[in-house]
Write a protein that holds these residues in place. Sequence first.
Motif, PDB file in Angstrom:
ATOM      1  N   GLY A  21      -1.443  -2.226 -10.870  1.00 30.99           N
ATOM      2  CA  GLY A  21      -1.005  -3.198  -9.869  1.00 30.99           C
ATOM      3  C   GLY A  21       0.404  -3.676 -10.120  1.00 30.99           C
ATOM      4  N   MET A  22       0.775  -3.881 -11.395  1.00 33.57           N
ATOM      5  CA  MET A  22       2.136  -4.324 -11.707  1.00 33.57           C
ATOM      6  C   MET A  22       3.153  -3.241 -11.372  1.00 33.57           C
ATOM      7  N   GLN A  23       2.809  -1.975 -11.617  1.00 35.59           N
ATOM      8  CA  GLN A  23       3.696  -0.880 -11.237  1.00 35.59           C
ATOM      9  C   GLN A  23       3.893  -0.848  -9.722  1.00 35.59           C
ATOM     10  N   THR A  24       2.817  -1.048  -8.989  1.00 35.77           N
ATOM     11  CA  THR A  24       2.889  -1.086  -7.525  1.00 35.77           C
ATOM     12  C   THR A  24       3.730  -2.265  -7.059  1.00 35.77           C
ATOM     13  N   LEU A  25       3.547  -3.401  -7.722  1.00 35.91           N
ATOM     14  CA  LEU A  25       4.304  -4.606  -7.374  1.00 35.91           C
ATOM     15  C   LEU A  25       5.801  -4.360  -7.533  1.00 35.91           C
TER      16      LEU A  25
ATOM     17  N   ALA B  22       0.825  -1.213   0.000  1.00 37.67           N
ATOM     18  CA  ALA B  22       0.000   0.000   0.000  1.00 37.67           C
ATOM     19  C   ALA B  22       0.857   1.259   0.000  1.00 37.67           C
ATOM     20  N   ALA B  23       2.030   1.190   0.631  1.00 36.51           N
ATOM     21  CA  ALA B  23       2.921   2.355   0.685  1.00 36.51           C
ATOM     22  C   ALA B  23       3.390   2.770  -0.699  1.00 36.51           C
ATOM     23  N   ASN B  24       3.364   1.842  -1.660  1.00 37.19           N
ATOM     24  CA  ASN B  24       3.820   2.133  -3.025  1.00 37.19           C
ATOM     25  C   ASN B  24       2.662   2.208  -4.018  1.00 37.19           C
TER      26      ASN B  24
ATOM     27  N   SER C 238       1.171  -9.915  -5.796  1.00 35.01           N
ATOM     28  CA  SER C 238       0.598  -9.442  -7.063  1.00 35.01           C
ATOM     29  C   SER C 238      -0.917  -9.335  -6.983  1.00 35.01           C
ATOM     30  N   VAL C 239      -1.542 -10.255  -6.266  1.00 31.89           N
ATOM     31  CA  VAL C 239      -2.998 -10.207  -6.103  1.00 31.89           C
ATOM     32  C   VAL C 239      -3.387  -9.016  -5.227  1.00 31.89           C
ATOM     33  N   ILE C 240      -2.642  -8.796  -4.153  1.00 30.98           N
ATOM     34  CA  ILE C 240      -2.937  -7.666  -3.274  1.00 30.98           C
ATOM     35  C   ILE C 240      -2.745  -6.350  -4.021  1.00 30.98           C
ATOM     36  N   ALA C 241      -1.684  -6.254  -4.812  1.00 26.83           N
ATOM     37  CA  ALA C 241      -1.438  -5.030  -5.584  1.00 26.83           C
ATOM     38  C   ALA C 241      -2.565  -4.780  -6.574  1.00 26.83           C
TER      39      ALA C 241
ATOM     40  N   ASP D 287      -6.694   7.480  -0.138  1.00 25.05           N
ATOM     41  CA  ASP D 287      -7.260   7.251   1.194  1.00 25.05           C
ATOM     42  C   ASP D 287      -6.708   5.923   1.695  1.00 25.05           C
ATOM     43  N   ARG D 288      -5.822   5.989   2.676  1.00 24.74           N
ATOM     44  CA  ARG D 288      -5.147   4.772   3.138  1.00 24.74           C
ATOM     45  C   ARG D 288      -5.675   4.285   4.478  1.00 24.74           C
ATOM     46  N   ARG D 289      -6.951   4.494   4.707  1.00 20.32           N
ATOM     47  CA  ARG D 289      -7.591   3.932   5.894  1.00 20.32           C
ATOM     48  C   ARG D 289      -8.003   2.498   5.550  1.00 20.32           C
TER      49      ARG D 289
END
Length: 500
Positions: free
Chosen positions: A222-226, A98-100, A146-149, A105-107
């Motif tokens: 998601g891949m960028q976040t991963l 989540a940090a990336n 990868s699924v979470i991202a 909204d990060r609640r």
Amino acid sequence: MRRTLYQIRRQFNAAKFRGASTSCFITAALAVSLILPPQSAQADTALPVLTDSTSSTLSLEDEYRLGRSWVRTLRGQAKLLNDTVVKQYLHDLLWQIAANSQLSDRRLELVVLDNENLNAFAVPGGVIGINAGLIMAAESEAETASVIAHELAHLSQRHYAQRLEESRKNRPLMLAGVLASILLASADGQAGTAALTSTLAGSASAQLAFSRRNEQEADRIGMQTLLASGYDPYAMPGMFSRLQKSYRFAGQRTPEFLLTHPVTESRIADSLNRAATLPKPSALHEGFIYDLVRQRLRVHYSQNLGQLHEQFNDDVKQEGKPKDYFGALLTAIALNKPKEARSALKALPNNWRQHPYVRLSELDLLLSEGDTPKALSLAEELVALYPDSMPVRYRYALTARQAGQYQKAVNVLRELTQDFPNDVDFWFQLAETEGLNGQINAVHLARIQYFMLTGQMDLALRQVEFARRERNLSHIDQARLDQKEQEIKAVRREMKDTLS
């Protein structure tokens, strides 16, 4: 007449497990009420109106309230995983990713379901649901990540708000229907599959295209976040390929995840092409903690521990990997084979043997041998070394309680409920421990909170009434109960408003 602690405990335990027998009826009724279109002009005017093609008047705060109301129902209907090691691992993994992410909204709130089926989902308002079966299905931490991202990308791009607006044009597919179906799948896989299939089958082709666009965007972001989180981008197409194989061998029952995240050859090819354009991170996050967590779940879901124990022992003889020794340790403890357990523990490499999660298994071994004093001594040592570790603190509290040191256990559990106020298991264990410690008023307060978190507002109000019947209540106690009653009624109104 004053209720005894035994009577209170019986009422609470009965309420805790009542949902298991009635969940299908309750969630089916919820699904029907949520899927049906509004029947009045007044209901129509309550729907959000988009100000442009990409932004909705369903604000982030509206999404947050929707998600928090919905998750109360989920907690009350689905079976939650109580393994604190697994929960802490997924919590840490979620926040690392989540940090990336692009979330504004990060609640976030993580719900880990005690369900062997492969599934994960995101709900408006930052609710991330993960079946323990996801870790069982993936073969690496990167695949799980990868699924979470991907799910976080759905949230960051507000795909559910877009779907809600789209559903106004293309009924009967409605966001609420999808949420209700997820709830059904969490409590009863077959019922959820049927409900979600019928919901999706009624949508127009335009809606399906809209969903595909969402999936493509979630894959890309998601891949960028991963990658930004330090994982190999090829993990995403690898997980997609594994999902497709699970579908082929699933027979007549499709995994719940694939009903909302269809995987095709073109989607796998697209993700492979995208991964090829991205650099691999210089330092990967893969480590042995994933293997440790996965082995715990394999033992948890085993239908034949003796056979699994033999399999671990065979793997030890053939390859001698640490994860195989750890699996043999866990199964030996479960089968009450202390000599084999100690042999497996001794064979682990030092970095495994000294890890707090492995030492918690050593604590289990001591308890299985009936050596509570040594177990408590080890728990005290661990909590001194790792005072911020949620699993260590939790196991220390339970061990202290087993040793009859109720006040120590209460103190730690109270701290855990402050640090993790939405963990229903902590509140349940606190209520039980307060009862053993003879603090009836504290029992009532903990149970009130438990019922509120699980969406059982009538039971929460009833618990308030039980608390008021206790003798020698101070004015402060009375005021606290009055405040709780108002809070319960407010939450009940909000749940009714947001989920209907």
